[in-house]
Design a protein around this motif. Structure first.
Motif, PDB file in Angstrom:
ATOM      1  N   VAL A   1       0.853  -1.185   0.000  1.00  0.00           N
ATOM      2  CA  VAL A   1       0.000   0.000   0.000  1.00  0.00           C
ATOM      3  C   VAL A   1       0.891   1.239   0.000  1.00  0.00           C
ATOM      4  O   VAL A   1       1.038   1.917   0.991  1.00  0.00           O
ATOM      5  N   GLY A   2       1.528   1.508  -1.100  1.00  0.00           N
ATOM      6  CA  GLY A   2       2.365   2.690  -1.246  1.00  0.00           C
ATOM      7  C   GLY A   2       1.657   3.742  -2.060  1.00  0.00           C
ATOM      8  O   GLY A   2       0.433   3.755  -2.169  1.00  0.00           O
ATOM      9  N   GLY A   3       2.426   4.641  -2.646  1.00  0.00           N
ATOM     10  CA  GLY A   3       1.840   5.739  -3.397  1.00  0.00           C
ATOM     11  C   GLY A   3       0.997   5.292  -4.569  1.00  0.00           C
ATOM     12  O   GLY A   3      -0.040   5.889  -4.857  1.00  0.00           O
ATOM     13  N   GLY A   4       1.406   4.237  -5.265  1.00  0.00           N
ATOM     14  CA  GLY A   4       0.673   3.797  -6.448  1.00  0.00           C
ATOM     15  C   GLY A   4      -0.706   3.271  -6.115  1.00  0.00           C
ATOM     16  O   GLY A   4      -1.695   3.668  -6.712  1.00  0.00           O
ATOM     17  N   PHE A   5      -0.789   2.371  -5.118  1.00  0.00           N
ATOM     18  CA  PHE A   5      -2.080   1.817  -4.725  1.00  0.00           C
ATOM     19  C   PHE A   5      -2.972   2.904  -4.141  1.00  0.00           C
ATOM     20  O   PHE A   5      -4.138   3.045  -4.501  1.00  0.00           O
ATOM     21  N   ALA A   6      -2.394   3.688  -3.207  1.00  0.00           N
ATOM     22  CA  ALA A   6      -3.184   4.700  -2.518  1.00  0.00           C
ATOM     23  C   ALA A   6      -3.711   5.761  -3.477  1.00  0.00           C
ATOM     24  O   ALA A   6      -4.782   6.321  -3.260  1.00  0.00           O
ATOM     25  N   SER A   7      -2.967   6.044  -4.526  1.00  0.00           N
ATOM     26  CA  SER A   7      -3.418   7.049  -5.492  1.00  0.00           C
ATOM     27  C   SER A   7      -4.627   6.573  -6.288  1.00  0.00           C
ATOM     28  O   SER A   7      -5.403   7.368  -6.804  1.00  0.00           O
ATOM     29  N   GLY A   8      -4.776   5.254  -6.405  1.00  0.00           N
ATOM     30  CA  GLY A   8      -5.873   4.686  -7.183  1.00  0.00           C
ATOM     31  C   GLY A   8      -5.512   4.445  -8.638  1.00  0.00           C
ATOM     32  O   GLY A   8      -6.246   3.764  -9.356  1.00  0.00           O
ATOM     33  N   GLN A   9      -4.368   4.972  -9.084  1.00  0.00           N
ATOM     34  CA  GLN A   9      -4.001   4.842 -10.495  1.00  0.00           C
ATOM     35  C   GLN A   9      -3.689   3.395 -10.867  1.00  0.00           C
ATOM     36  O   GLN A   9      -4.048   2.924 -11.947  1.00  0.00           O
ATOM     37  N   GLU A  10      -3.037   2.670  -9.952  1.00  0.00           N
ATOM     38  CA  GLU A  10      -2.768   1.250 -10.198  1.00  0.00           C
ATOM     39  C   GLU A  10      -4.069   0.482 -10.393  1.00  0.00           C
ATOM     40  O   GLU A  10      -4.251  -0.245 -11.368  1.00  0.00           O
ATOM     41  N   VAL A  11      -4.960   0.628  -9.422  1.00  0.00           N
ATOM     42  CA  VAL A  11      -6.224  -0.109  -9.449  1.00  0.00           C
ATOM     43  C   VAL A  11      -7.034   0.276 -10.681  1.00  0.00           C
ATOM     44  O   VAL A  11      -7.683  -0.570 -11.311  1.00  0.00           O
ATOM     45  N   LEU A  12      -6.996   1.553 -11.051  1.00  0.00           N
ATOM     46  CA  LEU A  12      -7.729   2.023 -12.225  1.00  0.00           C
ATOM     47  C   LEU A  12      -7.265   1.300 -13.487  1.00  0.00           C
ATOM     48  O   LEU A  12      -8.088   0.836 -14.291  1.00  0.00           O
TER      49      LEU A  12
ATOM     50  N   ASN B   1     -17.757   5.549  -9.700  1.00  0.00           N
ATOM     51  CA  ASN B   1     -17.617   6.973 -10.040  1.00  0.00           C
ATOM     52  C   ASN B   1     -16.714   7.178 -11.254  1.00  0.00           C
ATOM     53  O   ASN B   1     -16.118   8.244 -11.410  1.00  0.00           O
ATOM     54  N   ILE B   2     -16.623   6.157 -12.102  1.00  0.00           N
ATOM     55  CA  ILE B   2     -15.694   6.199 -13.224  1.00  0.00           C
ATOM     56  C   ILE B   2     -16.004   7.354 -14.178  1.00  0.00           C
ATOM     57  O   ILE B   2     -15.108   7.877 -14.861  1.00  0.00           O
ATOM     58  N   ASP B   3     -17.256   7.773 -14.222  1.00  0.00           N
ATOM     59  CA  ASP B   3     -17.631   8.846 -15.142  1.00  0.00           C
ATOM     60  C   ASP B   3     -17.005  10.186 -14.775  1.00  0.00           C
ATOM     61  O   ASP B   3     -16.920  11.094 -15.609  1.00  0.00           O
ATOM     62  N   THR B   4     -16.530  10.332 -13.531  1.00  0.00           N
ATOM     63  CA  THR B   4     -15.905  11.588 -13.096  1.00  0.00           C
ATOM     64  C   THR B   4     -14.387  11.496 -13.034  1.00  0.00           C
ATOM     65  O   THR B   4     -13.729  12.472 -12.644  1.00  0.00           O
ATOM     66  N   LEU B   5     -13.822  10.338 -13.410  1.00  0.00           N
ATOM     67  CA  LEU B   5     -12.389  10.116 -13.213  1.00  0.00           C
ATOM     68  C   LEU B   5     -11.597   9.965 -14.507  1.00  0.00           C
ATOM     69  O   LEU B   5     -10.410   9.641 -14.462  1.00  0.00           O
ATOM     70  N   ILE B   6     -12.230  10.190 -15.646  1.00  0.00           N
ATOM     71  CA  ILE B   6     -11.525  10.084 -16.918  1.00  0.00           C
ATOM     72  C   ILE B   6     -10.411  11.135 -16.981  1.00  0.00           C
ATOM     73  O   ILE B   6     -10.648  12.326 -16.787  1.00  0.00           O
ATOM     74  N   GLY B   7      -9.178  10.677 -17.217  1.00  0.00           N
ATOM     75  CA  GLY B   7      -8.043  11.584 -17.347  1.00  0.00           C
ATOM     76  C   GLY B   7      -7.479  12.098 -16.036  1.00  0.00           C
ATOM     77  O   GLY B   7      -6.573  12.933 -16.040  1.00  0.00           O
ATOM     78  N   VAL B   8      -7.994  11.608 -14.902  1.00  0.00           N
ATOM     79  CA  VAL B   8      -7.504  12.053 -13.592  1.00  0.00           C
ATOM     80  C   VAL B   8      -6.281  11.228 -13.198  1.00  0.00           C
ATOM     81  O   VAL B   8      -6.339   9.999 -13.191  1.00  0.00           O
ATOM     82  N   GLU B   9      -5.164  11.887 -12.855  1.00  0.00           N
ATOM     83  CA  GLU B   9      -3.925  11.192 -12.501  1.00  0.00           C
ATOM     84  C   GLU B   9      -4.018  10.518 -11.135  1.00  0.00           C
ATOM     85  O   GLU B   9      -3.456   9.454 -10.920  1.00  0.00           O
ATOM     86  N   MET B  10      -4.690  11.154 -10.194  1.00  0.00           N
ATOM     87  CA  MET B  10      -4.831  10.643  -8.830  1.00  0.00           C
ATOM     88  C   MET B  10      -6.312  10.388  -8.538  1.00  0.00           C
ATOM     89  O   MET B  10      -7.010  11.240  -7.982  1.00  0.00           O
ATOM     90  N   PRO B  11      -6.833   9.223  -8.898  1.00  0.00           N
ATOM     91  CA  PRO B  11      -8.273   8.946  -8.759  1.00  0.00           C
ATOM     92  C   PRO B  11      -8.809   9.072  -7.337  1.00  0.00           C
ATOM     93  O   PRO B  11      -9.905   9.603  -7.138  1.00  0.00           O
ATOM     94  N   THR B  12      -8.062   8.585  -6.327  1.00  0.00           N
ATOM     95  CA  THR B  12      -8.574   8.688  -4.957  1.00  0.00           C
ATOM     96  C   THR B  12      -8.659  10.144  -4.520  1.00  0.00           C
ATOM     97  O   THR B  12      -9.569  10.524  -3.777  1.00  0.00           O
ATOM     98  N   LEU B  13      -7.727  10.943  -4.989  1.00  0.00           N
ATOM     99  CA  LEU B  13      -7.777  12.376  -4.696  1.00  0.00           C
ATOM    100  C   LEU B  13      -8.983  13.009  -5.388  1.00  0.00           C
ATOM    101  O   LEU B  13      -9.632  13.906  -4.841  1.00  0.00           O
ATOM    102  N   GLY B  14      -9.296  12.512  -6.582  1.00  0.00           N
ATOM    103  CA  GLY B  14     -10.487  12.984  -7.284  1.00  0.00           C
ATOM    104  C   GLY B  14     -11.761  12.627  -6.543  1.00  0.00           C
ATOM    105  O   GLY B  14     -12.688  13.444  -6.451  1.00  0.00           O
ATOM    106  N   LEU B  15     -11.831  11.407  -5.999  1.00  0.00           N
ATOM    107  CA  LEU B  15     -12.994  11.006  -5.212  1.00  0.00           C
ATOM    108  C   LEU B  15     -13.149  11.884  -3.977  1.00  0.00           C
ATOM    109  O   LEU B  15     -14.255  12.299  -3.621  1.00  0.00           O
TER     110      LEU B  15
END
Length: 360
Positions: free
Chosen positions: A17-28, A246-260
């Motif tokens: 659970v480092g920066g990649g997982f926590a950011s949501g970009q990996e999971v995305l 909430n995928i409809d609001t996250l298109i092109g977002v680098e940090m998805p969890t921050l977007g949420l």
């Protein structure tokens, strides 16, 4: 499950659970982009995390390993083990580069500053820590980890229950997300799930091997590895559901969890951004430290200069962009991890086929 098992499970989870997982970009990229099929993928990864964590910790405990090298050499032999060790070290440097890029993305998305500012900020922190040995900051990060996990759980749970978009619509939007294997000959949710588990095992392997070696009971070590893997699986499952809803609001977002978080409250987004920076810092320090120790002894003058040199090189490479680097470095590291998974499974089969030893 005793205290040692809990410690192993917590350490295993903290590395992954480092920066990649926590950011949501990996999971995305590894799961959410595949739509509802990605949900099944998270369950596949969870099973792999539990099984592999259990086997690595058990093997390390059985040989009382003080370094991950001993486990690698047992799995691959001396020569091939040395090659795997070197290759793994270079890819860990790549993960450090991804963390510097992630810092740049946070500064750009949350504060509107150029990504280079965030990259320079993180690079200076990493160099200062590796050169000055700022242990107090590292201890602070250990406190931040539970905060991060609670934030992710709260944000994803809220996002899941407040989403009112139909699943069919979400599935169509998810197709616009570039998945981790979009440009590969094989592109499917199962491939994404296998790659995700394999590259995270490659990242977590050195730590898991060492902490498993400190445990005298193989059963305790195995239980810790399994529980840590299941815990990771649960977090990935929840985060993936939250992102998909909430995928409809996250298109092109680098940090998805921050977007949420920003969708819920600007204050929550600010707290999340600081927490993510702390986690990225922790992961970056660990990766650059592990890489630098391949060339110089920690504490030596040469180690400090090399650490600074490697971090500056990483800063230059990080300008390629966070999501692009994740889509490049992590799948390549995943291939290394797949090789390790095959070796671990073969070792497990060999141990099962060995006749039980009876006491004299």
């Amino acid at each position: 499950m005793n205290k040692q098992s809990w410690q192993i499970a917590a350490a295993y989870m903290s590395v992954v659970v480092g920066g990649g997982f926590a950011s949501g970009q990996e999971v995305l990229q590894f799961f959410t982009g595949y739509g509802m099929s990605g949900v099944i993928g998270t369950l596949v990864s969870a099973a792999l995390f539990a099984f592999l964590g259990m086997q690595i910790a058990r093997m390390s405990s059985s040989m009382q390993a003080h370094s991950h090298k001993k486990v690698l050499y047992t799995l691959f032999g001396t020569r091939a083990g040395f090659v795997m060790d070197v290759v793994l070290s270079f890819f860990l440097f790549g993960v450090g580069v991804v963390m510097l890029a992630g810092s740049g993305s946070i500064f750009a998305q949350q504060y509107g500053w150029p990504p280079l500012v965030g990259g320079v900020f993180m690079t200076v922190l990493v160099i200062a820590t590796l050169c000055l040995n700022v242990r107090g900051i590292i201890r602070l990060i250990s406190i931040i980890m539970p905060v991060l996990l609670l934030l992710i759980l709260a944000i994803t749970t809220y996002s899941i229950f407040t989403s009112n978009v139909a699943n069919d619509t979400l599935n169509e939007v998810a197709k616009e997300i570039p998945t981790i294997s979009s440009d590969w000959p094989v592109s499917s949710w199962i491939f994404g799930a296998l790659l995700y588990a394999s590259f995270n095992i490659a990242v977590g392997f050195p730590m898991l091997a060492v902490i498993g070696g400190l445990t005298h009971s193989q059963k305790t070590a195995a239980m810790g590895g399994a529980m840590g893997g299941l815990g990771l699986g649960l977090l990935i499952f929840l985060l993936n559901i939250g992102l998909f809803a909430n995928i409809d609001t996250l298109i092109g977002v680098e940090m998805p969890t921050l977007g949420l978080a920003a969708n819920i409250s600007p204050v929550l987004a600010l707290i999340m951004s600081v927490t993510l920076i702390c986690m990225i810092y922790s992961t970056a320090v660990g990766m650059f430290f592990a890489f630098s120790t391949r060339f110089a002894k920690p504490g030596a003058k040469g180690f400090k200069w090399l650490s600074a040199f490697f971090a500056i090189i990483g800063l230059g490479l990080s300008q390629l962009g966070f999501s692009k680097l994740i889509g490049t470095v992590y799948p390549m590291l995943g291939i290394v991890g797949l090789i390790m998974i095959v070796a671990i499974i073969l070792a497990w089969f060999r141990s099962r086929n060995q006749p039980a030893q009876t006491p004299n």
